[in-house]
Design a protein around this motif. Structure first.
Motif, short mmCIF file in Angstrom:
data_model
loop_
_atom_site.label_atom_id
_atom_site.label_comp_id
_atom_site.label_asym_id
_atom_site.label_seq_id
_atom_site.Cartn_x
_atom_site.Cartn_y
_atom_site.Cartn_z
N ARG A 52 0.87 -1.18 0.00
CA ARG A 52 0.00 0.00 0.00
C ARG A 52 0.91 1.24 0.00
O ARG A 52 1.38 1.69 1.03
CB ARG A 52 -0.91 0.00 1.23
CG ARG A 52 -1.93 -1.16 1.20
CD ARG A 52 -2.89 -1.14 2.37
NE ARG A 52 -2.23 -1.22 3.65
CZ ARG A 52 -2.42 -0.36 4.65
NH1 ARG A 52 -3.25 0.65 4.52
NH2 ARG A 52 -1.78 -0.53 5.78
N ASP A 76 3.84 -5.97 -3.93
CA ASP A 76 2.92 -6.90 -3.28
C ASP A 76 3.56 -8.28 -3.37
O ASP A 76 3.65 -8.88 -4.45
CB ASP A 76 1.56 -6.87 -3.98
CG ASP A 76 0.56 -7.81 -3.29
OD1 ASP A 76 0.98 -8.61 -2.43
OD2 ASP A 76 -0.63 -7.74 -3.63
N ALA A 78 2.53 -11.06 -2.47
CA ALA A 78 1.62 -12.16 -2.82
C ALA A 78 1.36 -12.20 -4.32
O ALA A 78 0.56 -13.00 -4.80
CB ALA A 78 0.31 -12.00 -2.06
N ASN A 103 11.09 -8.15 5.55
CA ASN A 103 10.39 -7.99 6.83
C ASN A 103 8.88 -8.32 6.76
O ASN A 103 8.30 -8.77 7.74
CB ASN A 103 10.58 -6.53 7.29
CG ASN A 103 9.58 -6.11 8.33
OD1 ASN A 103 9.76 -6.34 9.52
ND2 ASN A 103 8.47 -5.51 7.89
N ALA A 104 8.27 -8.09 5.61
CA ALA A 104 6.80 -8.20 5.54
C ALA A 104 6.31 -9.61 5.88
O ALA A 104 7.02 -10.59 5.69
CB ALA A 104 6.33 -7.84 4.13
N LEU A 153 12.49 -12.01 8.11
CA LEU A 153 11.78 -12.13 9.38
C LEU A 153 11.08 -13.47 9.49
O LEU A 153 10.22 -13.80 8.69
CB LEU A 153 10.77 -10.99 9.52
CG LEU A 153 11.26 -9.68 10.16
CD1 LEU A 153 11.34 -9.78 11.67
CD2 LEU A 153 12.59 -9.22 9.59
N LYS A 190 7.19 -19.60 8.39
CA LYS A 190 8.33 -19.03 9.12
C LYS A 190 9.46 -20.04 9.28
O LYS A 190 10.63 -19.65 9.45
CB LYS A 190 7.85 -18.49 10.48
CG LYS A 190 6.91 -17.28 10.33
CD LYS A 190 7.53 -16.17 9.50
CE LYS A 190 6.75 -14.87 9.50
NZ LYS A 190 7.32 -13.83 8.64
N HIS A 215 13.65 -13.54 14.75
CA HIS A 215 12.38 -13.41 15.49
C HIS A 215 12.45 -12.06 16.20
O HIS A 215 13.35 -11.83 17.01
CB HIS A 215 12.20 -14.53 16.51
CG HIS A 215 11.09 -14.24 17.48
ND1 HIS A 215 9.77 -14.18 17.08
CD2 HIS A 215 11.08 -13.94 18.80
CE1 HIS A 215 9.00 -13.88 18.13
NE2 HIS A 215 9.78 -13.73 19.19
N PRO A 216 11.51 -11.15 15.92
CA PRO A 216 11.65 -9.78 16.44
C PRO A 216 11.24 -9.60 17.90
O PRO A 216 11.54 -8.56 18.49
CB PRO A 216 10.69 -8.98 15.54
CG PRO A 216 9.65 -9.97 15.11
CD PRO A 216 10.33 -11.30 15.03
N SER A 221 2.43 -4.38 17.08
CA SER A 221 2.30 -3.82 15.73
C SER A 221 0.88 -4.01 15.23
O SER A 221 -0.03 -4.28 16.01
CB SER A 221 3.28 -4.59 14.83
OG SER A 221 2.89 -5.95 14.78
N PHE A 223 0.14 -6.46 13.37
CA PHE A 223 0.14 -7.85 12.90
C PHE A 223 -1.21 -8.51 13.13
O PHE A 223 -1.79 -8.40 14.20
CB PHE A 223 1.24 -8.66 13.59
CG PHE A 223 1.48 -9.96 12.89
CD1 PHE A 223 2.13 -9.96 11.67
CD2 PHE A 223 1.01 -11.14 13.41
CE1 PHE A 223 2.32 -11.14 10.97
CE2 PHE A 223 1.19 -12.33 12.72
CZ PHE A 223 1.86 -12.34 11.52
N ARG A 232 -7.46 -3.32 12.69
CA ARG A 232 -6.49 -2.37 13.25
C ARG A 232 -7.05 -1.73 14.50
O ARG A 232 -6.36 -1.54 15.50
CB ARG A 232 -6.12 -1.29 12.23
CG ARG A 232 -5.05 -1.75 11.26
CD ARG A 232 -4.80 -0.74 10.15
NE ARG A 232 -4.13 -1.41 9.07
CZ ARG A 232 -2.81 -1.49 8.93
NH1 ARG A 232 -2.02 -0.94 9.80
NH2 ARG A 232 -2.29 -2.15 7.92
#
Ligand SMILES: NC(=O)c1ccc[n+]([C@@H]2O[C@H](COP(=O)([O-])OP(=O)(O)OC[C@H]3O[C@@H](n4cnc5c(N)ncnc54)[C@H](OP(=O)(O)O)[C@@H]3O)[C@@H](O)[C@H]2O)c1
Length: 322
Positions: A52, A76, A78, A103-104, A153, A190, A215-216, A221, A223, A232
């Motif tokens: 986006r 994107d 995907a 990261n995404a 990530l 992952k 692993h952050p 976030s 997520f 959100r």
């Protein structure tokens, strides 16, 4: 037990990154946004790869006055066509890439698999397949940039539980025949990226490019929202309630930053980095991150890693590089 604040060491946080170019995917939100902010603070130029673009542009307004610079380019993950277009645009503008931060990520929380136009289940597509194509198309520029870094990530979720370790289901990577399980699909995605970082490290040995999976922490976030406004809003309610056991986005960016910038990370190419996790409470929390041994035996299986990479070349429409 109070959680220790996650941080990178002072030498790493004060390195001058002027002249260096980074790509951060999912840079408009959460961990990616804060990773980007720190790279720009230290003088780097960050290409924010966002699905986006308008969200990326909006968030980046907060970088005003920082030493470095940024640009937003649509990507994107995907959609393999979008990834290819991103790479085309990036390569037309830049002749170096000091760090690629994949990261995404997202998780499909619906009650059935969602397949992309190329037939991949979307959770694995966003975390692994899209990043795989992006990475392979950028390997030459990474190799041509001295001491470049590659970070992807993962999540502690890649490990599964002691009784049920996630593994790669080669017979049904795209969830066409198995009973749908959102948690397992995320765990497998992952796990795939941990294996990919290891396989890349092996393949890139001696080229100057080093790799890491991360692993952050438990980031407060967006997520799980999938870009959805209602989700959100719900996250905004949940976040304060989990404050005691979770990390700010800024803290959650620290391990990626350690892997992208610190001198030490280069000594551990291919490793899985994490500073702490709710599932590893017995581990000492070291500032700056350190390679952690995954408790999942499947995350150490190089035959699986190589087989996965071989199959993925074909699936994303690339000829294998032998
Ligand atoms: N939050 C945690 O506690 C946690 C724990 C372990 C691992 N992680 C991993 O950390 C990474 C960052 O997540 P976060 O916590 O910062 O979550 P976030 O705030 O939701 O950020 C995720 C980012 O990924 C982007 N994204 C999702 N699907 C995409 C696609 N198809 N193409 C391009 N970008 C896409 C999102 O874009 P939109 O804004 O458009 O949705 C967003 O920018 C993810 O890989 C996640 O799996 C997070």
């Amino acid at each position: 037990m109070a959680r220790k604040k996650l941080a990178i060491d002072k030498a790493t946080a004060s390195k001058d990154l002027s002249g260096k170019v980074y790509i951060v995917t999912g840079a408009n939100s959460g961990v990616g946004l804060e990773t980007t902010r720190q790279l720009v603070t230290q003088g780097g130029h960050v290409v924010m790869a966002c699905r986006r673009v308008e969200s990326g542009e909006e968030e980046a307004k907060s970088f005003k006055g920082l030493k470095g610079s940024y640009e937003v380019i649509k990507c994107d993950l995907a959609d393999l066509d979008s990834v290819r277009e991103f790479v085309k645009v990036f390569l037309s503008k830049h002749d170096r890439l000091d760090g690629l931060d994949c990261n995404a990520g997202m998780v499909n929380m619906t009650n059935k698999p969602i397949h992309t136009k190329h037939g991949f289940e979307i959770t694995m597509a966003a975390s692994y397949f899209g990043h795989f194509l992006l990475t392979e198309l950028l390997l030459d520029i990474l190799k041509n940039t001295p001491e470049s870094r590659y970070v992807i990530l993962s999540s502690v979720v890649h490990a599964g539980s002691p009784k049920n370790r996630h593994e790669i289901h080669f017979d049904d990577l795209h969830w066409k025949n198995r009973k749908w399980n959102a948690f397992a699909s995320y765990g497998e995605a992952k796990l795939a990226v941990v294996l990919y970082a290891k396989e890349l490290a092996e393949r890139l040995e001696g080229t100057g490019v080093t790799t890491a999976s991360v692993h952050p922490g438990w980031a407060r976030s967006n997520f799980g929202s999938g870009g959805n406004f209602l989700m959100r809003a719900m996250m905004a309610i949940i976040r304060p309630l989990t404050r005691g056991v979770s990390d700010s986005n800024e803290e959650s960016a620290q391990t990626s930053l350690h892997c992208l910038i610190s001198d030490d990370a280069r000594n551990h190419s291919g490793a899985y980095f994490s500073q702490h996790s709710v599932l590893y409470r017995d581990k000492e929390c070291k500032a700056g991150g350190w390679p952690m041994k995954s408790p999942n035996p499947h995350a150490h299986d190089m035959d699986t890693a190589r087989k996965l990479v071989d199959m993925t070349y074909d699936m994303v429409g690339l000829a294998p590089v032998k």
